[in-house]
Design a protein around this motif. Structure first.
Motif: not given
Length: 386
Positions: A100, A171, A269
């Protein structure tokens, strides 16, 4: 997370080329880099109850504002950020774990004209530290900020922001899992629940490392155990002054897309949750969370993005950062016991690409490049004047 039981290893873990003490982001990035250099590497990790800085990691790959008054640290941060895209691609391809990682830039919000002017002045002085280097940050007034994010409803106090082109986010838990997985796939051995109690130089060279009732030997040892390095480093002549710094974080429920870019103290996120933080508290080893800090962080976030005032908070936690006296990393080899190295920093995410690449290569070649000598812990050995 993976462990030593998930992958079979072709070599005896009791004898290897290098032992890395600590399997956080710093230690695992270095270990991953060492196996990529062709070394046989064993990583010894502690228990889940250890003081792990990664538990409170915000996941920022951050350059803007970093290294104020410390140009070498600013340059190191820029160097690692420039390596990050290739590093992320290679690690994802090798581990099969999506990180990510996004690198569209980052924002530092300003509330009121005074904050905006102070931020502009600081970044101008920061740019002056590296003459000949193009600035990677620009100031945006409120109108420019709104044009950049036309769908975002900012609070009335937001006067603008600084925008860093080299900034991004990832992440952090997936990064750690990918590093551990990539390390093991290349034949590295990771032993969890193996807190190191002793590192002893051997008379013929090399080191024995003791973890519980087990003993391992290697020609090289890298101490990357965070705050635990205070006890382990001096065993091989690497005594680095460290202190813990508490950071508290909040996380909201999953929300519709709200903030396109990561910001200092705010990050949405990939899953939609919004991270809010982070405090910087000098409270020793106290891991408590406080309602005072939660209220302050919530108010600040609501002043920037009023939509967050209606969001439900689902988690509040804290952890301890690893801080040196000047806040800069430490990279050093032992003068008394050649083959022993230490690596410490509070910016393990930003510097992960550097740790897995140039730093691991330097450790594999048993040398610290000249440009890293400034990060030797000997800089703290300054006699105190009366």
């Amino acid at each position: 997370m993976t462990s030593d039981s998930t992958i079979q290893h072709p070599h005896d873990t009791r004898s290897c080329d290098a032992i890395v003490v600590g399997a956080g982001v710093v230690g695992t990035a270095i270990a991953y880099g060492l196996v990529r250099q062709g070394l046989r590497v064993l990583v010894l990790d502690g228990t889940d109850g250890d003081l792990r800085a990664a538990k409170a990691n915000f996941g920022l790959v951050w350059v803007q504002g970093k290294g104020f008054g410390q140009p070498a640290y600013q340059q190191l941060s820029r160097r690692s950020a420039a390596l990050w895209s290739a590093f992320a691609r290679e690690l994802t391809a090798e581990s099969g774990i999506e990180l990510d990682y996004r690198a569209e830039g980052g924002i530092h919000f300003c509330l009121g004209q005074t904050q905006w002017e102070q931020r502009a002045g600081k970044l101008s002085r920061l740019a002056d530290q590296l003459p000949g280097h193009e600035s990677c940050t620009e100031m945006l007034d409120r109108a420019q900020l709104q044009r950049l994010f036309p769908k975002v409803q900012f609070g009335p106090e937001v006067s603008g922001a600084s925008y860093g082109r080299m900034d991004g986010h990832v992440n952090p838990l997936r990064l750690l899992a990918a590093l551990q997985r990539g390390f093991q796939l290349r034949g590295g051995n990771l032993r969890t629940n193996s807190p190191v109690s002793r590192i002893a130089p051997l008379s013929g060279g090399g080191f024995s490392v003791h973890a519980g009732t087990q003993r391992f030997e290697a020609a090289r040892v890298v101490v990357a155990a965070g705050l635990g390095s205070s006890a382990l480093g001096p065993m091989v002549g690497l005594d680095v002054p460290l202190r813990p710094q508490r950071g508290q974080l909040l996380v909201t429920e999953r929300l519709a897309p709200l903030l396109p870019l990561p910001a200092s103290g705010l990050r949405q996120t990939a899953e939609g949750t919004v991270m809010i933080g982070v405090t910087q508290e000098e409270v020793g080893y106290d891991l408590s969370t406080t309602t005072v800090a939660a209220a302050r962080m919530s108010r600040q976030a609501g002043r920037v993005l009023p939509a967050l005032r209606q969001a439900q908070l689902v988690r509040h936690w804290s952890c301890l950062r690893v801080m040196t006296p000047d806040g800069c990393p430490v990279y050093a080899g032992s003068a008394d016991h050649p083959g022993a190295w230490i690596a410490l920093c509070h910016s393990g995410i930003t510097l992960a690409a550097f740790h897995a690449g140039p730093l691991a290569a330097a450790f594999a070649q048993a040398r610290i490049p000249d440009e890293l000598q400034i990060f030797h812990h000997g800089r703290f050995n300054v006699p105190q004047t009366a």
